[in-house]
Design a protein around this motif. Structure first.
Motif, PDB file in Angstrom:
ATOM      1  N   THR A 194       0.897  -1.245   0.088  1.00 14.80           N
ATOM      2  CA  THR A 194      -0.047   0.049  -0.016  1.00 14.80           C
ATOM      3  C   THR A 194       0.852   1.331  -0.068  1.00 14.80           C
ATOM      4  OG1 THR A 194      -0.195   0.149   2.467  1.00 14.80           O
ATOM      5  CG2 THR A 194      -1.910  -1.388   1.178  1.00 14.80           C
ATOM      6  N   GLU A 195       0.182   2.368  -0.230  1.00 12.38           N
ATOM      7  CA  GLU A 195       1.074   3.677  -0.100  1.00 12.38           C
ATOM      8  C   GLU A 195       0.044   4.562   0.382  1.00 12.38           C
ATOM      9  OE1 GLU A 195       1.983   5.014  -4.179  1.00 12.38           O
ATOM     10  OE2 GLU A 195      -0.081   5.086  -5.002  1.00 12.38           O
ATOM     11  N   ALA A 196       0.700   5.586   1.045  1.00 18.44           N
ATOM     12  CA  ALA A 196      -0.173   6.884   1.636  1.00 18.44           C
ATOM     13  C   ALA A 196      -0.696   7.935   0.567  1.00 18.44           C
ATOM     14  CB  ALA A 196       0.694   7.406   2.569  1.00 18.44           C
ATOM     15  N   ARG A 197      -1.915   7.953   0.280  1.00 16.10           N
ATOM     16  CA  ARG A 197      -2.362   9.065  -0.556  1.00 16.10           C
ATOM     17  C   ARG A 197      -2.993  10.257  -0.094  1.00 16.10           C
ATOM     18  NH1 ARG A 197      -3.565   6.460  -5.697  1.00 16.10           N
ATOM     19  NH2 ARG A 197      -4.135   8.310  -6.266  1.00 16.10           N
ATOM     20  N   GLY A 198      -3.018  10.335   1.108  1.00 22.73           N
ATOM     21  CA  GLY A 198      -3.545  11.557   1.878  1.00 22.73           C
ATOM     22  C   GLY A 198      -3.743  11.198   3.427  1.00 22.73           C
ATOM     23  N   PHE A 199      -4.377  12.013   4.102  1.00 17.96           N
ATOM     24  CA  PHE A 199      -4.650  11.869   5.666  1.00 17.96           C
ATOM     25  C   PHE A 199      -6.001  12.696   6.086  1.00 17.96           C
ATOM     26  CE2 PHE A 199      -2.689  16.035   4.963  1.00 17.96           C
ATOM     27  CZ  PHE A 199      -3.337  16.659   5.725  1.00 17.96           C
ATOM     28  N   VAL A 200      -6.454  12.275   7.171  1.00 20.23           N
ATOM     29  CA  VAL A 200      -7.671  12.881   7.784  1.00 20.23           C
ATOM     30  C   VAL A 200      -7.403  13.657   9.040  1.00 20.23           C
ATOM     31  CG1 VAL A 200     -10.150  12.239   8.676  1.00 20.23           C
ATOM     32  CG2 VAL A 200      -9.292  11.042   6.643  1.00 20.23           C
ATOM     33  N   LEU A 201      -7.796  14.705   9.107  1.00 20.82           N
ATOM     34  CA  LEU A 201      -7.717  15.500  10.291  1.00 20.82           C
ATOM     35  C   LEU A 201      -8.877  15.756  10.914  1.00 20.82           C
ATOM     36  CD1 LEU A 201      -5.827  17.416  12.178  1.00 20.82           C
ATOM     37  CD2 LEU A 201      -6.155  19.114  10.608  1.00 20.82           C
ATOM     38  N   TYR A 202      -9.365  15.129  12.083  1.00 20.13           N
ATOM     39  CA  TYR A 202     -10.748  15.309  12.704  1.00 20.13           C
ATOM     40  C   TYR A 202     -10.181  16.620  13.516  1.00 20.13           C
ATOM     41  CZ  TYR A 202     -11.806  10.497  11.367  1.00 20.13           C
ATOM     42  OH  TYR A 202     -11.918   9.616  10.226  1.00 20.13           O
ATOM     43  N   VAL A 203     -11.369  17.584  13.394  1.00 19.04           N
ATOM     44  CA  VAL A 203     -11.411  18.848  14.435  1.00 19.04           C
ATOM     45  C   VAL A 203     -12.536  18.915  14.889  1.00 19.04           C
ATOM     46  CG1 VAL A 203     -11.221  21.339  14.190  1.00 19.04           C
ATOM     47  CG2 VAL A 203      -9.839  19.930  12.658  1.00 19.04           C
ATOM     48  N   GLY A 204     -12.370  18.870  16.575  1.00 22.30           N
ATOM     49  CA  GLY A 204     -13.826  18.958  17.175  1.00 22.30           C
ATOM     50  C   GLY A 204     -14.057  20.640  17.721  1.00 22.30           C
ATOM     51  N   ILE A 205     -14.774  21.000  16.952  1.00 21.29           N
ATOM     52  CA  ILE A 205     -15.251  22.509  17.234  1.00 21.29           C
ATOM     53  C   ILE A 205     -16.568  22.750  16.881  1.00 21.29           C
ATOM     54  CG2 ILE A 205     -14.700  25.016  17.144  1.00 21.29           C
ATOM     55  CD1 ILE A 205     -11.962  24.325  15.997  1.00 21.29           C
ATOM     56  N   ASP A 206     -17.629  23.128  17.987  1.00 19.55           N
ATOM     57  CA  ASP A 206     -18.833  23.350  17.543  1.00 19.55           C
ATOM     58  C   ASP A 206     -19.053  24.883  17.212  1.00 19.55           C
ATOM     59  OD1 ASP A 206     -19.329  24.988  20.012  1.00 19.55           O
ATOM     60  OD2 ASP A 206     -19.380  23.277  20.862  1.00 19.55           O
ATOM     61  N   GLU A 207     -19.926  25.369  16.420  1.00 21.02           N
ATOM     62  CA  GLU A 207     -20.208  26.833  15.960  1.00 21.02           C
ATOM     63  C   GLU A 207     -19.957  27.867  17.120  1.00 21.02           C
ATOM     64  OE1 GLU A 207     -19.868  28.024  13.363  1.00 21.02           O
ATOM     65  OE2 GLU A 207     -20.966  26.923  11.619  1.00 21.02           O
ATOM     66  N   LEU A 208     -20.427  27.458  18.338  1.00 16.97           N
ATOM     67  CA  LEU A 208     -20.573  28.247  19.448  1.00 16.97           C
ATOM     68  C   LEU A 208     -19.012  28.653  19.978  1.00 16.97           C
ATOM     69  CD1 LEU A 208     -23.653  27.201  21.885  1.00 16.97           C
ATOM     70  CD2 LEU A 208     -23.483  29.304  20.165  1.00 16.97           C
ATOM     71  N   THR A 209     -18.261  27.412  19.873  1.00 15.85           N
ATOM     72  CA  THR A 209     -16.699  27.477  20.326  1.00 15.85           C
ATOM     73  C   THR A 209     -15.902  28.433  19.140  1.00 15.85           C
ATOM     74  OG1 THR A 209     -16.771  25.447  21.652  1.00 15.85           O
ATOM     75  CG2 THR A 209     -14.584  26.398  20.988  1.00 15.85           C
ATOM     76  N   ALA A 210     -16.356  28.138  18.245  1.00 18.39           N
ATOM     77  CA  ALA A 210     -15.623  28.984  17.135  1.00 18.39           C
ATOM     78  C   ALA A 210     -15.953  30.425  17.151  1.00 18.39           C
ATOM     79  CB  ALA A 210     -15.999  28.318  15.445  1.00 18.39           C
ATOM     80  N   ALA A 211     -17.565  30.631  17.362  1.00 16.00           N
ATOM     81  CA  ALA A 211     -17.759  32.137  17.476  1.00 16.00           C
ATOM     82  C   ALA A 211     -17.201  32.825  18.616  1.00 16.00           C
ATOM     83  CB  ALA A 211     -19.345  32.185  17.681  1.00 16.00           C
ATOM     84  N   ALA A 212     -17.087  32.086  19.771  1.00 11.18           N
ATOM     85  CA  ALA A 212     -16.320  32.796  20.890  1.00 11.18           C
ATOM     86  C   ALA A 212     -14.916  33.207  20.570  1.00 11.18           C
ATOM     87  CB  ALA A 212     -16.150  31.714  22.052  1.00 11.18           C
ATOM     88  N   ALA A 213     -14.129  32.506  19.829  1.00 13.01           N
ATOM     89  CA  ALA A 213     -12.965  32.753  19.288  1.00 13.01           C
ATOM     90  C   ALA A 213     -13.021  33.716  18.056  1.00 13.01           C
ATOM     91  CB  ALA A 213     -12.148  31.426  18.757  1.00 13.01           C
ATOM     92  N   GLY A 214     -13.874  34.213  17.576  1.00 24.52           N
ATOM     93  CA  GLY A 214     -14.087  35.258  16.572  1.00 24.52           C
ATOM     94  C   GLY A 214     -13.941  34.849  15.377  1.00 24.52           C
ATOM     95  N   THR A 215     -14.606  33.361  15.026  1.00 26.34           N
ATOM     96  CA  THR A 215     -14.595  32.972  13.654  1.00 26.34           C
ATOM     97  C   THR A 215     -15.685  31.911  13.627  1.00 26.34           C
ATOM     98  OG1 THR A 215     -13.081  31.524  12.119  1.00 26.34           O
ATOM     99  CG2 THR A 215     -12.995  30.816  14.511  1.00 26.34           C
ATOM    100  N   HIS A 216     -15.806  31.074  12.585  1.00 26.14           N
ATOM    101  CA  HIS A 216     -16.776  30.172  12.272  1.00 26.14           C
ATOM    102  C   HIS A 216     -16.147  29.161  11.615  1.00 26.14           C
ATOM    103  CE1 HIS A 216     -17.130  31.782   8.068  1.00 26.14           C
ATOM    104  NE2 HIS A 216     -17.019  33.103   8.790  1.00 26.14           N
ATOM    105  N   LEU A 217     -17.049  27.877  11.394  1.00 32.12           N
ATOM    106  CA  LEU A 217     -16.474  26.591  10.950  1.00 32.12           C
ATOM    107  C   LEU A 217     -15.911  26.906   9.366  1.00 32.12           C
ATOM    108  CD1 LEU A 217     -18.777  23.806  12.559  1.00 32.12           C
ATOM    109  CD2 LEU A 217     -16.262  24.771  13.229  1.00 32.12           C
ATOM    110  N   SER A 218     -16.833  27.448   8.739  1.00 36.23           N
ATOM    111  CA  SER A 218     -16.493  27.409   7.376  1.00 36.23           C
ATOM    112  C   SER A 218     -14.994  28.360   7.069  1.00 36.23           C
ATOM    113  CB  SER A 218     -17.526  28.081   6.385  1.00 36.23           C
ATOM    114  OG  SER A 218     -18.085  29.575   6.857  1.00 36.23           O
TER     115      SER A 218
END
Length: 257
Positions: A61-85
């Protein structure tokens, strides 16, 4: 396909160890033949740093990419002055800067409001991470053996009633899913027709058609038919029900329109 971790191989030098304070000079090494070998000893050469290598990649097999799981809800993102998108866009831009030809695919994880556990664990489970699913099955297995009620699996498009598959048609499942995803909202018959039927469908839908499908859906839910409620003069709705367990799926990637 498996994920691989990246580790850096420590640098190795094959030159003899020389104390740092000893300057380069000539050394005379005695040999049995009464002659000497003159060796020039200098500071040890540094081997070139090797590129990071992949570990735990199965043979063939060979590596073709990766997955990064990010646990942030919209309220937490908004509190940091940003949003998920915005976070998604920044990660995509960074990837393009590092590797201009790289392709990306982002997915937003949906979970029931108030779902317990760490955000990143909820995300991994919602996005069908194999190791997270395996751990979840081990935890839930004793309960699943004696499961009662209705299980609506949106990712596999199936419904279980008291652990037995319910033979819902495609349209019946679509109706149930449409109502569940709009929990506590009253949906008019006309809205259901517009959302679930198109001009290409063989069946010409009308409000009577919706009533027939709902009646058949309820009959297949058996003792739990009341999970789909009738709002007289308007349409139908689904309210959170203690006998209903919903397994949510991820949304389509916002990268592709």
């Amino acid at each position: 396909m498996s994920l691989a971790t990246i580790e850096r191989t420590p640098r190795t030098s094959f030159a003899p160890a020389i104390p740092a304070q000893v300057p380069a000079r000539e050394l005379s090494l005695a040999v049995p033949a009464a002659r000497s070998i003159r060796t020039i000893v200098a500071s040890a050469p540094t081997a070139p740093t090797e590129a990071p290598r992949l570990r735990a990649v199965p043979q063939g097999t060979e590596a073709r990419g990766f997955v990064l799981y990010v646990g942030i809800d919209e309220l937490t993102a908004a509190a940091a002055g940003t949003h998920l998108s915005a976070i998604v866009e920044q990660l995509k831009l960074l990837t393009k800067q590092l590797v201009p030809t790289a392709e990306t695919h982002a997915a937003v994880a949906l979970a029931p409001v108030g779902a317990g556990g760490r955000d990143v664990d909820v995300v991994r489970l919602a996005l069908q991470d194999p190791s997270a699913l395996a751990k979840h099955r081990q935890i839930e297995e004793p309960e699943e053996k004696a499961a009662t009620g209705v299980t609506v699996d949106l990712s596999r498009k199936r419904v279980l009633v008291d652990d037995e598959p319910a033979a819902l048609t495609h349209k019946e499942f679509q109706l149930l899913q449409f109502l569940i995803l709009r929990e506590s909202q009253t949906i008019a018959r006309a809205q259901l027709i517009a959302a679930l039927w198109s001009a290409e469908d063989d069946e010409a839908p009308n409000e009577r058609t919706i009533d027939v499908h709902i009646r058949r859906l309820r009959s297949k839910l058996g003792a739990y038919e009341d999970v789909v409620r009738t709002v007289r003069g308007i349409g139908y709705r689904y309210d959170r029900h203690p006998d209903v367990s919903v397994r949510f799926a991820s949304t389509p990637s916002p990268d592709f329109i």
